[in-house]
Scaffold this active site. Structure first.
Site, PDB file in Angstrom:
ATOM      1  N   LYS A   1      39.946  15.388 -56.648  1.00  0.00           N
ATOM      2  CA  LYS A   1      39.813  15.358 -55.381  1.00  0.00           C
ATOM      3  C   LYS A   1      40.529  14.560 -54.731  1.00  0.00           C
ATOM      4  O   LYS A   1      41.380  13.735 -55.481  1.00  0.00           O
ATOM      5  CB  LYS A   1      38.222  14.956 -54.936  1.00  0.00           C
ATOM      6  CG  LYS A   1      37.918  13.499 -55.634  1.00  0.00           C
ATOM      7  CD  LYS A   1      36.535  13.197 -55.499  1.00  0.00           C
ATOM      8  CE  LYS A   1      36.346  11.738 -56.015  1.00  0.00           C
ATOM      9  NZ  LYS A   1      34.857  11.597 -56.257  1.00  0.00           N
TER      10      LYS A   1
ATOM     11  N   TYR B   1      55.809 -10.810 -37.984  1.00  0.00           N
ATOM     12  CA  TYR B   1      55.061 -10.657 -36.959  1.00  0.00           C
ATOM     13  C   TYR B   1      54.221 -11.832 -36.931  1.00  0.00           C
ATOM     14  O   TYR B   1      53.758 -12.336 -37.956  1.00  0.00           O
ATOM     15  CB  TYR B   1      54.251  -9.654 -36.823  1.00  0.00           C
ATOM     16  CG  TYR B   1      54.781  -8.216 -36.470  1.00  0.00           C
ATOM     17  CD1 TYR B   1      55.281  -8.182 -35.040  1.00  0.00           C
ATOM     18  CD2 TYR B   1      54.781  -7.161 -37.452  1.00  0.00           C
ATOM     19  CE1 TYR B   1      56.081  -7.281 -34.695  1.00  0.00           C
ATOM     20  CE2 TYR B   1      55.475  -6.293 -36.705  1.00  0.00           C
ATOM     21  CZ  TYR B   1      56.313  -5.946 -35.561  1.00  0.00           C
ATOM     22  OH  TYR B   1      56.825  -4.960 -35.235  1.00  0.00           O
TER      23      TYR B   1
HETATM   24  C1  LIG Z   1      34.658  11.037 -57.387  1.00  0.00           C
HETATM   25  C2  LIG Z   1      33.666  11.428 -58.381  1.00  0.00           C
HETATM   26  C3  LIG Z   1      33.519  11.444 -59.758  1.00  0.00           C
HETATM   27  C4  LIG Z   1      34.542  10.619 -60.398  1.00  0.00           C
HETATM   28  O1  LIG Z   1      34.412   9.262 -60.368  1.00  0.00           O
HETATM   29  P1  LIG Z   1      35.058   8.306 -61.244  1.00  0.00           P
HETATM   30  O2  LIG Z   1      34.322   6.952 -60.871  1.00  0.00           O
HETATM   31  O3  LIG Z   1      36.424   8.217 -60.511  1.00  0.00           O
HETATM   32  O4  LIG Z   1      35.048   8.506 -62.603  1.00  0.00           O
HETATM   33  C5  LIG Z   1      32.552  12.009 -60.446  1.00  0.00           C
HETATM   34  N1  LIG Z   1      31.488  12.760 -59.704  1.00  0.00           N
HETATM   35  C6  LIG Z   1      31.582  12.867 -58.422  1.00  0.00           C
HETATM   36  C7  LIG Z   1      30.348  13.663 -57.717  1.00  0.00           C
HETATM   37  C8  LIG Z   1      32.313  12.142 -57.673  1.00  0.00           C
HETATM   38  O5  LIG Z   1      32.340  12.451 -56.349  1.00  0.00           O
END
Ligand SMILES: *Cc1c(COP(=O)(O)O)cnc(C)c1O
Length: 368
Positions: free
Chosen positions: A32, A262
């Site tokens: 993702k 800045y």
């Molecule tokens: C993002 C996510 C993961 C992965 O989590 P990590 O801590 O990066 O391994 C696993 N399951 C779900 C449902 C997630 O949203």
């Protein structure tokens, strides 16, 4: 190219191999958010070639992009609010997660019109109070039974809230709650093909929760789920895949007493050479890390001076630096300040640092 993100795909391959060597379960590679900023398609391909069996994303758009790229691996999208393009999802053989009767009904309705049996994963809330069926469970189960012929039950799953705190009892409570749900499901004659509960933290530290599949995110990218609670990536023999390089736009001499950037937020204490780095907060460098980290050039660290600007930042190269305009410095990773150091400086987590690097910074892939 004034700045780029370098992705070492062999690190991703090795990290998956490392995790697989420790566990017996199937691996779902979590890709993702543009594969945590590493690039959706190249990472997904690498993950599948390296022994991950499944791919997982949050959004349906992300799943569709994977299918459009010709990737045919089993694929789960778990964040689909009502009225998404479920027709497209079903036609592309994308597994969907359901956490409510409302969504369940909508997907079955859509599937019925298409004459496709949807592949579903039931998400149960075992304590996180985010996604997953909670109070509605009994009715949900009844609905699932009543409509048994209209879908394939692929998975039962849940998500840990505190797996990155290996000493916390909360994960055991969640595991127990998960098993209870599984027993009830089985008791009703519903048998999911797979059950999955673990994220990276649980995959690395909690064998009892591996079940048939683990959902591997941050560890695959070579980062620790929680540096403070679990130790850095090297504790688990993982290697970060991302590093960031940027060009020096300008190098010039400045005097003690000069105020830089800045707000004149930092005043030089010595005469020195300043390097103007062609990368700023719009590229995803956290402005809150101003003054706390820096870049590396020629094996030497050069601290940020003053505030990070939108497209650039200034570093103190030291009076004797041989750096010249056009040279590349390492902003993050490899021999520079680590992603974890940037995260600590910005008072955030490594997940946020890598996912926020803007899409205007090109990703360059390396296969050593
Ligand atoms: C993002 C996510 C993961 C992965 O989590 P990590 O801590 O990066 O391994 C696993 N399951 C779900 C449902 C997630 O949203």
């Amino acid at each position: 190219m004034r700045a780029f993100v370098q992705i070492d795909l062999s690190a991703i391959a090795e990290n998956i191999a490392e995790v697989r060597s420790r566990i017996d379960s199937t691996v779902l590679a979590v890709v993702k958010a543009d594969a945590y900023g590493h690039g959706l398609i190249p990472v997904a391909r690498t993950a599948i070639e390296s022994g991950a069996t499944w791919l997982g994303v949050a959004l349906l758009e992300e799943a569709i992009s994977l299918r459009d790229a010709g990737i045919e691996a089993p694929l789960l999208a778990w964040l689909t609010p009502p009225h998404e393009d479920f027709e497209r999802a079903l036609q592309l053989n994308i597994d969907l997660s359901v956490s409510s009767i409302e969504l369940f009904e909508e997907i079955l309705g859509c599937a019925g019109r298409l004459g496709i049996k949807p592949r579903l994963h039931f998400e149960v809330d075992t304590g996180m109070r985010r996604g997953g069926v909670l109070g509605e469970w009994t009715e949900f189960l009844q609905y699932a039974l009543d409509n048994r012929e209209r879908y394939s039950l692929v998975g039962l799953w849940s998500h840990f809230a505190r797996a990155d705190e290996p000493d916390s009892d909360f994960s055991s409570i969640q595991e127990e709650s998960f098993h209870q749900k599984l027993v009830e499901l089985n008791g009703a004659g519903l048998r999911p093909e797979i059950v999955h509960l673990s994220n990276s933290a649980a995959a690395l530290t909690r064998q009892s929760a591996h079940l048939s599949m683990v959902r591997l995110g941050i560890a695959m990218y070579g980062l620790s789920p929680d540096v403070k609670e679990m130790g850095g990536a090297s504790t688990f023999n993982l290697r970060p895949a991302m590093s960031i390089k940027a060009q020096l736009h300008l190098v010039k001499d400045a005097k003690a007493g000069d105020a830089v950037g800045y707000g004149g937020a930092e005043v030089l204490t010595h005469d020195t050479k300043l390097g103007v780095v062609a990368m700023g907060y719009s590229d995803g460098l956290p402005r809150s890390a101003s003054n706390k980290v820096g870049v590396a050039f020629d094996g030497q660290r050069a601290a940020l001076v003053g505030r990070i600007s939108m497209d650039q930042c200034v570093v103190n190269l030291g009076p004797d630096s041989r750096a010249q305009a056009g040279d590349f410095v390492t902003v993050m990773g490899s021999e520079g300040y680590s992603i974890d150091e940037w995260a600590a400086a910005a008072q955030t987590i490594n997940y946020e640092i890598v996912t926020r690097i803007a899409s205007r910074v090109p990703r360059i892939y390396q296969l050593k």
